[in-house]
Design an enzyme around this catalytic site. Structure first.
Site, PDB file in Angstrom:
ATOM      1  N   SER A  41     -19.702  32.393  36.467  1.00  0.00           N
ATOM      2  CA  SER A  41     -19.626  33.146  35.218  1.00  0.00           C
ATOM      3  C   SER A  41     -20.489  34.389  35.353  1.00  0.00           C
ATOM      4  CB  SER A  41     -20.095  32.299  34.025  1.00  0.00           C
ATOM      5  OG  SER A  41     -21.500  32.111  34.051  1.00  0.00           O
ATOM      6  N   LYS A  42     -20.323  35.290  34.419  1.00  0.00           N
ATOM      7  CA  LYS A  42     -21.140  36.514  34.418  1.00  0.00           C
ATOM      8  C   LYS A  42     -21.063  37.129  33.033  1.00  0.00           C
ATOM      9  CE  LYS A  42     -23.615  38.653  37.612  1.00  0.00           C
ATOM     10  NZ  LYS A  42     -24.494  37.920  38.526  1.00  0.00           N
ATOM     11  N   GLY A  43     -22.129  37.750  32.636  1.00  0.00           N
ATOM     12  CA  GLY A  43     -22.159  38.514  31.391  1.00  0.00           C
ATOM     13  C   GLY A  43     -22.592  39.931  31.677  1.00  0.00           C
TER      14      GLY A  43
END
Length: 1158
Positions: free
Chosen positions: A712-714
């Site tokens: 995941s990444k933000g």
């Protein structure tokens, strides 16, 4: 003194020509003038000097001077008579004697002084209701980030005081100042002398201006203000419409004054926009060291000839604090209050502000309170928030209450040295004449206003504000349109059929093809639909926006207390009951019929896509700090995004926009903040924001092959005008996502939301670019909001919160180092003889730990400061000293270099190397040093450097006669070498291990940190995993860190051996095998989690006993771990452990039955 009618008939006042219809008009009673008159003020050839009373004695000023009636159809003489009013009695008598006019009902000016109150024997004023509110035990600061008074509660807060809640210290020199002002007005000669006194008296006593203004302003400034106001009255007669329009502004270094004509309840879009100017110049950029307080008043009566016009005065003063640097948690108003505020505010006002201050200091978002005014329909709205967190709020609030048929009599903006802003607004309904049936009563609208203040706080000035200010669209509709405008800018398909054709030819599973497609996609993103063009299209269809919004609201609005929500159904709910809500088919037809062309239809159709994609949102949550949307990512075209996302969050605020993407339910990745150095860079970053986020999460997915969490990444993109708001943006981003993860616990603060996803979600995050120093706040904030997973929410936190810092324990380097050692082991190399090049020097995490763990012969190091070279080997003791200090090579003691060694710093020019080569530019030399030819190095370990530092266009510099100049490369830095360049190097004989394999120690450490936080209860976590305030390390923590380190090395060895074996057997390049193994493990993991193997408790327990750290099993026990850790997380551990061990042992392409032979 002659009657004004005589002047009009027999003489004219200089520079004051007005019409006159009077022939026989009775004059007001003769009055004596306060000051001596000089003949120069009148045209004396028309008026005999004996008609002037030049020896008149001064008359005392009266305090009940009132405003004049409408100027329309009033003769000049009557205008003079009514304008020059000595007293209310005289005015009434004069009008009674005029047979043509009715007696004038003059409004009384509201008191601006504190009413007399009964004091108890101790002299302290008590407000029983307020004290009850403050002292009620259950009214403690909410753990939620924002606060809102619960509408419809049985107990309302009532203020038992009249007036503004402020009393200005009496200005003792006011009478003398008035005399001096009138003297200067007479000298100016613009105002007829007989009107000087009344104009001055009107300005001093009828506009609601308190003594602070007169004490602050200079006499010439006051004179200019009075002259400007008078000029506006005169100019009204020159206008075709006869309207009186006054616009006055004065800005000094430490204060400002703005005066404007204002129609109650109406936002003037094309006016001077003084409130916007005050926001931009004085409020938005407030800090504890540089801030301004604002006072604004509306005149109590209408202007002459303008039944619907009043004067609005704004006064801005620079703040002066007794204590300019208190702690940010300080709440005592006597310590943090501004000097003028403390001097002017009444006891009740201070008590209100103290209560609000106590709440807002512990929150991320605003505190919103409403107080009833006793024996009045007026409401006092008090809003508090952190400075700089709501840009444009002051002016936007006016648009909000105007929309609901309210106007303000006075407003105050107070700044406090602890970084808090508090606004106080006195709202009253519009006069009955100005109001109509479309406005609800203020008793109803005030609660809607309070709810929408939170929406306004998120985006005070949205892209469709003009539609809101004009009343064409509601605030909810315009902010909805703003959010969809952001959405459309990212997801409107702009690639066309050509890209789809090319993508069908190429293999998306081939890493080279995938990278090429990504680059082509960036090139094909044309400017056909710019953000401005999309905005222009949406602006053309406000009626379509309204219909689309109703469909959105119908899906997500919650009437939390049934038909009796608040005191009546909310206005939002009533609209859904009254207006026709169209289904998607009807909306499609309406858009098709309404849109003028294909582009317009594409943009407006994207609204339907947005509506269909939103699974849950905090849009209707009573309190929020940014708008968050959990989207179903199935609208993404598979040709552009072949790897399907599991979850997508879109977060929008005035300071930023951001995404959070994950490829699996249980996933982990960092949150980064992207800054832009200028508007052009921002445009580029905005266009690539989602694609960058997607690619980063996809890379993380491949890297997380050994651990239960997927990738995941933000990414948070700061708005071009808010580049200094990184901390504010991060806090709003985190808090608004938490709104969609946590169940509501505080009615009226966090109400239930519509959850179309229907599954509990937990996100695991970590630090990334520009967020490393913010993760502690996120952890504490999750804890304060009651999140049961607060311990595991963020990795990278301080050891005092149970974090395991990667740099301190060399977690990332341990994995990289295992690949380096694996090459030495396989090829029987002696590290002491290996010549090593490293980018990323002793100042960085990866670089410093690589130096400390390694024992090769360093011949070159490149870092941010420059290049350090010694063919005979750099002095190890000096390198270790720098690594422990985390210092750049600019601090290397060059006396410890051999005669052939040298250092080139980026600022050097014209430097001659020992070889005789001249370096003209140190920066260029540093940036290209890793590409220099010759066989100077045996191993290259990039531990830092820009992405794509080696690509297909530069890789040939590392290949001579078809052979690589560097035999071994272990890519520690992310994306340092492009995939196609890796393949070229491997073809030339280089043994290369890519970043997705080598650089996975950090994610392993973070995963085991998360596991410990989930397995322990709060008390056990604090006792065993949190380093004490005095630095004492719990024995379990120390032992657990060592087990984490061993796990990292073991996982790295397993993958190294698997890739080495597969390459030896198949000849497939190692950089390709790395991706192949990742995909194989991920696919098998997902398949295993779908099988019934998990239900086999004997197998489940056996696998978990092997997969879980031994120390956790010994300390807590398997059964208790299973009880505490979420089931989906345990399933992920089960699947990832089985899949990774199977693939590492049997390869990426075993037979379909091989797994069951385990």
């Amino acid at each position: 003194m002659p009657c004004p009618a005589d002047i009009a008939g027999g003489g004219d006042v200089d520079r004051f020509q007005l019409f006159d219809e009077a022939n026989n008009v009775n004059c007001a009673p003769k009055t004596t003038n306060r000051h001596h008159l000089t003949a120069s003020k009148l045209s004396t050839h028309h008026v005999p000097l004996q008609g002037l009373d030049i020896n008149a004695s001064a008359q005392p000023l009266t305090s009940n001077v009132a405003f004049w009636p409408s100027l329309k159809a009033i003769p000049l003489a009557s205008y003079y008579k009514l304008h020059r009013v000595p007293s209310l009695t005289a005015m009434t008598e004069a009008d009674s004697s005029d047979g043509d006019m009715e007696p004038i009902q003059l409004p009384r000016r509201e008191s601006t002084t504190e009413p007399q109150q009964r004091l108890p024997t101790n002299g302290v004023i008590h407000n029983k209701l307020l004290e009850h509110v403050v002292r009620t035990p259950d009214r403690q600061p909410s753990p939620q980030p924002t606060h809102l008074s619960v509408p419809g509660s049985s107990q309302h807060k009532v203020l038992h005081e009249e007036g503004s809640g402020y009393v200005a210290p009496k200005f003792e020199g006011k009478e003398l100042q008035m005399d001096q002002v009138m003297d200067q007005l007479e000298e100016k000669g613009f105002i007829p002398p007989e009107f000087v006194e009344s104009e001055t008296n009107w300005f001093y006593n009828e506009l609601g201006i308190d003594d602070l203004y007169f004490q602050t302003e200079s006499i010439p400034a006051i004179v200019n203000h009075i002259l400007s106001l008078y000029a506006g009255k005169v100019a009204a007669y020159a206008r075709d419409d006869g309207r009186l329009e006054i616009r006055l502004d004065k800005e000094a270094a430490d204060h400002a004054v703005y005066i404007d004509t204002s129609k109650p309840g109406v936002s003037v879009i094309d006016g001077p926009r003084y409130e916007q100017r005050i926001d931009e110049k004085y409020i938005n950029n407030s800090t504890s060291s540089n801030s301004y307080r604002v006072e604004t008043f509306r005149s109590g009566s209408h202007l002459p000839g303008e039944k619907d016009q009043q004067l609005r005065c704004y006064f801005v003063y620079k703040c002066h604090f007794g204590n300019p640097n208190p702690g940010s948690e300080e709440t005592n108003l006597d310590i943090i209050g501004e000097k003028r505020f403390l001097q002017k505010a009444t006891v009740n006002t201070k008590a209100i502000y103290q209560e609000v201050m106590n709440k807002v200091v512990g929150r991320t978002g605003p505190v919103i309170e409403m107080f009833e005014m006793e024996a009045s329909r007026e409401k006092r709205l008090v809003i508090a928030y952190r400075q700089g967190s709501a840009m444009g709020m002051f002016s936007a609030l006016s648009d909000l209450y105007h929309y609901y048929g309210c106007t303000s009599s006075r407003k105050y903006v107070e700044q406090f040295s602890n970084g808090i802003t508090i606004m106080s607004i006195y709202l009253r309904p519009l006069p009955q004449i100005a109001s109509n049936a479309k406005f609800p009563p203020i008793e109803a609208s005030i609660h809607q206003i309070m709810k929408e203040v939170s929406l306004l706080y998120c985006i005070p000035q949205n892209k469709f504000q003009s539609h809101f200010a004009s009343g064409r669209l509601s605030l909810q509709e315009t902010i909805y349109a703003h959010c969809v405008w952001v959405f459309v800018g990212h997801f409107l398909n702009r690639l066309g059929s050509e890209y789809a054709s090319l993508a069908s030819i190429l293999d998306p599973n081939n890493s080279v093809h995938a990278e090429m497609l990504s680059k082509i996609k960036r090139r094909l993103r044309t400017e056909t639909f710019t953000s401005d063009y999309i905005l222009e299209i949406i602006n053309k269809y406000p009626d379509l926006v309204r219909s689309l919004y109703l469909a959105f609201a119908n899906s997500h609005y919650v009437q939390t207390r049934g038909e009796q929500d608040d005191f009546i159904p909310t206005l939002s709910y009533l609209r859904l009951k009254v207006d026709v809500v169209l289904d998607d088919t009807q909306l499609k037809s309406l858009i098709s019929k309404t849109a003028m062309n294909e582009h317009d239809e594409m943009v407006m159709t994207a609204f339907r896509v947005f509506n269909a994609g939103v699974l849950k949102t905090n849009f209707y949550t009573p309190t929020k700090v940014a708008l968050s949307f959990r989207l179903n990512p199935n609208f993404l075209p598979k040709v552009e995004y072949p790897q399907p996302l599991y979850g997508m969050f879109l977060v929008i605020s005035s300071e930023f926009r951001g995404f959070h993407l994950r490829f699996r339910d249980i996933a982990r990745g960092g949150i980064r903040i992207v800054k832009s150095r200028n508007r052009e860079a921002y445009s580029i970053n905005a266009r690539s924001l989602f694609d960058e986020n997607y690619n980063l999460a996809n890379t993380q997915q491949r890297k997380n092959k050994d651990i239960p969490e997927g990738g995941s990444k933000g990414v948070i993109l700061l708005d071009v005008n808010h580049q200094d708001k990184a901390k504010v943006a991060f806090e709003k981003y985190i808090d608004s996502i938490m709104d969609l993860l946590l169940p509501p616990t505080s009615p009226g603060i966090k109400d239930p939301i519509v959850d179309l996803h229907g599954q509990e979600e937990i996100l695991f995050m970590g630090p990334d670019e520009n967020t490393a120093d913010l993760v502690n706040w996120a952890t504490e904030h999750a804890r304060a909001r009651g999140a049961p997973w607060w311990k595991s929410f963020f990795t990278g936190k301080t050891p005092k919160l149970g974090g395991i810092p990667h740099d301190v324990y060399g977690m990332t380097t341990l994995s990289v180092r295992e690949y380096v050692l694996g090459i030495y082991r396989k090829l029987n190399l002696q590290p002491e003889t290996v010549r090593k090049l490293q980018t990323g020097g002793p100042d960085g995490d990866l670089g410093s730990n690589e130096i400390l763990l390694g024992n090769e012969k360093y011949t070159a190091i490149v870092d941010g400061a420059g290049v350090l070279v010694d063919p005979h080997g750099l002095n190890r003791e000096e390198l270790v000293r720098l690594a422990k200090k985390r210092a750049m090579i600019s601090e290397f003691d060059i006396t410890k270099l051999s005669p052939d060694g040298y250092r080139v710093l980026i600022e050097d020019t014209g430097l001659t190397l020992p070889s005789g080569e001249t370096i003209n530019n140190g920066m260029i030399f540093r940036n290209t040093f890793h590409l220099r030819g010759g066989k100077q190095f045996d191993v290259f370990v990039p531990c830092g450097g820009r992405p794509e530092s080696v690509d297909l266009s530069t890789v040939n510099k590392l290949i001579v006669d078809g052979k690589t100049t560097i035999p071994y490369i272990v890519e520690g830095a992310n994306l340092f070498i492009t995939q196609d360049a890796k393949l070229r190097l491997e073809k030339a004989g280089c043994i290369l291990y890519k970043d997705a394999s080598a650089n996975k120690g950090g994610v392993t450490s973070s995963s085991l940190e998360v596991l410990a936080s989930l397995a322990f209860d709060d008390q056990g976590f604090i006792e065993n995993m949190c380093v004490r305030e005095d630095g004492t390390v719990p024995p379990f923590y120390d032992a657990y860190v060592k087990e984490v380190q061993e796990t990292i090395k073991r996982n790295a060895r397993l993958e190294f051996e698997a890739i080495w074996r597969e390459h030896s057997q198949t000849g497939v390049p190692r950089s390709t095998l790395s991706d192949t193994l990742s995909v194989a493990i991920t696919n098998l993991d997902e398949e295993l989690q779908k099988q019934d193997l998990w239900k086999n408790t004997e197998l489940r327990d056996s696998v978990l006993e092997d997969a879980l750290p031994k120390l956790l099993l010994e300390k807590i026990g398997l059964n208790l771990i299973i009880e505490r850790v979420p089931d989906n997380y345990l399933r992920a551990i089960f699947g990832s452990y089985l899949a990774s061990r199977f693939v590492y042992e049997h390869g990426s392409s075993p037979s379909q039955f091989a797994f069951f032979d385990l």
